[in-house]
Design a protein around this motif. Structure first.
Motif, PDB file in Angstrom:
ATOM      1  N   ALA A 251       0.831  -1.216   0.000  1.00  0.00           N
ATOM      2  CA  ALA A 251       0.000   0.000   0.000  1.00  0.00           C
ATOM      3  C   ALA A 251       0.865   1.265   0.000  1.00  0.00           C
ATOM      4  N   LEU A 252       2.142   1.145   0.409  1.00  0.00           N
ATOM      5  CA  LEU A 252       3.036   2.314   0.440  1.00  0.00           C
ATOM      6  C   LEU A 252       3.617   2.623  -0.953  1.00  0.00           C
ATOM      7  N   ALA A 253       3.563   1.642  -1.836  1.00  0.00           N
ATOM      8  CA  ALA A 253       4.131   1.829  -3.182  1.00  0.00           C
ATOM      9  C   ALA A 253       3.180   2.663  -4.026  1.00  0.00           C
ATOM     10  N   SER A 254       3.625   3.007  -5.224  1.00  0.00           N
ATOM     11  CA  SER A 254       2.762   3.728  -6.159  1.00  0.00           C
ATOM     12  C   SER A 254       1.501   2.876  -6.417  1.00  0.00           C
ATOM     13  N   PRO A 255       0.339   3.505  -6.592  1.00  0.00           N
ATOM     14  CA  PRO A 255      -0.887   2.706  -6.777  1.00  0.00           C
ATOM     15  C   PRO A 255      -0.820   1.775  -7.991  1.00  0.00           C
ATOM     16  N   ASP A 256      -0.018   2.143  -9.000  1.00  0.00           N
ATOM     17  CA  ASP A 256       0.086   1.245 -10.160  1.00  0.00           C
ATOM     18  C   ASP A 256       1.382   0.420 -10.141  1.00  0.00           C
ATOM     19  N   ALA A 257       1.930   0.228  -8.946  1.00  0.00           N
ATOM     20  CA  ALA A 257       3.160  -0.569  -8.831  1.00  0.00           C
ATOM     21  C   ALA A 257       2.885  -2.020  -9.234  1.00  0.00           C
ATOM     22  N   ILE A 258       3.891  -2.637  -9.827  1.00  0.00           N
ATOM     23  CA  ILE A 258       3.798  -4.072 -10.110  1.00  0.00           C
ATOM     24  C   ILE A 258       4.628  -4.831  -9.078  1.00  0.00           C
ATOM     25  N   VAL A 259       4.241  -6.097  -8.861  1.00  0.00           N
ATOM     26  CA  VAL A 259       4.952  -6.942  -7.899  1.00  0.00           C
ATOM     27  C   VAL A 259       5.653  -8.052  -8.673  1.00  0.00           C
ATOM     28  N   MET A 260       6.944  -8.214  -8.370  1.00  0.00           N
ATOM     29  CA  MET A 260       7.734  -9.235  -9.069  1.00  0.00           C
ATOM     30  C   MET A 260       8.402 -10.193  -8.077  1.00  0.00           C
ATOM     31  N   HIS A 261       8.569 -11.419  -8.534  1.00  0.00           N
ATOM     32  CA  HIS A 261       9.271 -12.461  -7.762  1.00  0.00           C
ATOM     33  C   HIS A 261       9.822 -13.428  -8.802  1.00  0.00           C
ATOM     34  N   ASP A 262      11.077 -13.796  -8.670  1.00  0.00           N
ATOM     35  CA  ASP A 262      11.703 -14.662  -9.686  1.00  0.00           C
ATOM     36  C   ASP A 262      11.171 -16.100  -9.636  1.00  0.00           C
ATOM     37  N   LEU A 263      10.590 -16.498  -8.507  1.00  0.00           N
ATOM     38  CA  LEU A 263      10.046 -17.848  -8.286  1.00  0.00           C
ATOM     39  C   LEU A 263      11.177 -18.887  -8.252  1.00  0.00           C
ATOM     40  N   PRO A 264      11.067 -19.967  -7.492  1.00  0.00           N
ATOM     41  CA  PRO A 264       9.908 -20.343  -6.680  1.00  0.00           C
ATOM     42  C   PRO A 264       9.699 -19.422  -5.478  1.00  0.00           C
ATOM     43  N   ALA A 265       8.405 -19.232  -5.115  1.00  0.00           N
ATOM     44  CA  ALA A 265       8.050 -18.353  -3.995  1.00  0.00           C
ATOM     45  C   ALA A 265       7.615 -19.174  -2.786  1.00  0.00           C
ATOM     46  N   HIS A 266       7.867 -18.624  -1.620  1.00  0.00           N
ATOM     47  CA  HIS A 266       7.375 -19.232  -0.375  1.00  0.00           C
ATOM     48  C   HIS A 266       6.281 -18.337   0.172  1.00  0.00           C
ATOM     49  N   ARG A 267       5.041 -18.657  -0.178  1.00  0.00           N
ATOM     50  CA  ARG A 267       3.891 -17.862   0.281  1.00  0.00           C
ATOM     51  C   ARG A 267       3.821 -17.897   1.796  1.00  0.00           C
ATOM     52  N   GLY A 268       3.564 -16.722   2.383  1.00  0.00           N
ATOM     53  CA  GLY A 268       3.505 -16.650   3.847  1.00  0.00           C
ATOM     54  C   GLY A 268       4.868 -16.349   4.459  1.00  0.00           C
ATOM     55  N   GLU A 269       5.924 -16.418   3.650  1.00  0.00           N
ATOM     56  CA  GLU A 269       7.246 -15.976   4.139  1.00  0.00           C
ATOM     57  C   GLU A 269       7.560 -14.636   3.465  1.00  0.00           C
ATOM     58  N   GLU A 270       8.364 -14.656   2.405  1.00  0.00           N
ATOM     59  CA  GLU A 270       8.774 -13.368   1.811  1.00  0.00           C
ATOM     60  C   GLU A 270       7.638 -12.657   1.083  1.00  0.00           C
ATOM     61  N   ILE A 271       6.578 -13.396   0.730  1.00  0.00           N
ATOM     62  CA  ILE A 271       5.455 -12.766   0.025  1.00  0.00           C
ATOM     63  C   ILE A 271       4.145 -13.365   0.524  1.00  0.00           C
ATOM     64  N   ALA A 272       3.152 -12.483   0.737  1.00  0.00           N
ATOM     65  CA  ALA A 272       1.836 -12.952   1.189  1.00  0.00           C
ATOM     66  C   ALA A 272       1.079 -13.499  -0.007  1.00  0.00           C
ATOM     67  N   ASP A 273       0.271 -14.501   0.257  1.00  0.00           N
ATOM     68  CA  ASP A 273      -0.533 -15.118  -0.807  1.00  0.00           C
ATOM     69  C   ASP A 273      -1.389 -14.072  -1.521  1.00  0.00           C
TER      70      ASP A 273
END
Ligand code: CP
Ligand code: NVA
Length: 307
Positions: A251-273
């Motif tokens: 919510a602190l980022a620009s309203p049109d910010a995109i979210v990136m992750h190189d994957l594999p992701a650990h949901r609930g750790e570095e990124i919320a589901d």
């Protein structure tokens, strides 16, 4: 880039990076030309992979060549035989080597001894192919690099290092928030700062994720424990507990910010589901771009000047 190794993003000039992205954009929606007919790429992997392995294999097929996957058990880099011997033997059979290694020095040593180009397919030091694909994704989503603010939240790891160098090279502001003890080493930040000075960008290293993300156009994160750091998992989970990319941070980022992750992701750790599955997430477009960026890298390194 013809005939050259790609071990670090720093091996490329800003012009090379632009050429890779231009070619990837050009070929992404067009017909692939079989410019690598008869060429073979060896994939020497010490660690698991989905995206990198498959995208290199498919890239070679689409360009008319083929890839040969060699598992850790088969090659035993530096165990069954010395890295220098593997490099010299493979050079007699194949036209290029893509290697995924634990130690960055191993991929450097392969490059030192190989007579064919060696591409770093991820080492503990860097992940240059990921960074090139990510620059492509950001260019597609934001129509430019200059003036874009890319904020990385988390470990100053291989992905962060390559991205820092790449962003600095193309004129994108790069901010990184990491806890003490997990920052990008000063020497690499110095290198990125000198590239940024030439491109008109800024490199900012902070501790607070909020400070890094405020007003950002791209919010990027990666796992807290990389491959090979499994034993540090519990300790890292504690150190990074305030570094999750969740709805509150985003919510602190620009309203049109995109979210990136190189994957594999650990949901609930570095990124919320809710964030990785949310409307701002571009992670699958990002994963797809590994193929397009690597086709460009292979064409430029193996295809000759006319590619
Ligand atoms: N992002 C990435 O390199 O994924 P793999 O480890 O699956 O290749
Ligand atoms: N930093 C991660 C990236 C995986 C693609 C790792 O090295 O495991």
């Amino acid at each position: 880039m013809h005939g050259r190794h790609l071990i670090s993003v720093a091996d490329l000039s800003p012009r090379d990076v632009q050429r890779v992205v231009d070619m990837a954009l050009h070929t992404k929606n067009g017909q692939s030309v079989a410019i690598l007919g008869g060429k073979t790429l060896a994939l020497v992997f010490e660690k698991p992979s989905l995206r990198t392995r498959v995208s290199f294999d498919v890239a070679m097929q689409q360009l008319g060549g083929h890839a040969l996957y060699l598992s850790p058990a088969e090659v035993g880099l530096g165990e069954r035989e010395p890295v220098a011997d593997v490099a010299r033997v493979l050079s007699r059979y194949v036209d290029a080597i893509a290697a995924r290694t634990f130690k960055h020095e191993t991929v450097e040593e392969l490059a030192r001894w190989a007579d064919v180009p060696v591409i770093n397919a991820l080492s503990d030091g860097e992940h240059p192919c990921q960074a090139l694909a990510d620059l492509l994704t950001i260019y597609e989503k934001k129509d430019r690099w200059q003036g874009v603010v890319l904020s990385f939240v988390g470990d100053g790891n291989n992905v962060a290092r390559s991205l820092m160098l790449g962003a600095a090279m193309v004129g994108m502001d790069f901010r990184i928030a990491s806890p003490p003890g997990y920052r990008v080493a000063r020497a690499l930040v110095d290198k990125a700062e000198s590239l940024a000075a030439a491109s008109g960008a800024a490199v900012i290293c902070v501790e607070s994720p909020q400070e890094a993300v405020r007003g950002a156009d791209v919010v990027y994160t990666d796992v807290w424990a990389s491959m090979g750091q499994e034993k540090e998992q519990a300790e890292r989970r504690r150190a990074f507990s305030d570094y999750q990319v969740n709805a509150e941070l985003l919510a602190l980022a620009s309203p049109d910010a995109i979210v990136m992750h190189d994957l594999p992701a650990h949901r609930g750790e570095e990124i919320a589901d809710e964030v990785i599955e949310g409307p701002q997430s571009v992670v699958f477009d990002q994963a797809e771009n590994r193929l397009h960026a690597q086709k460009a890298v292979l064409a430029l390194i193996l295809g000759g000047e006319g590619a």
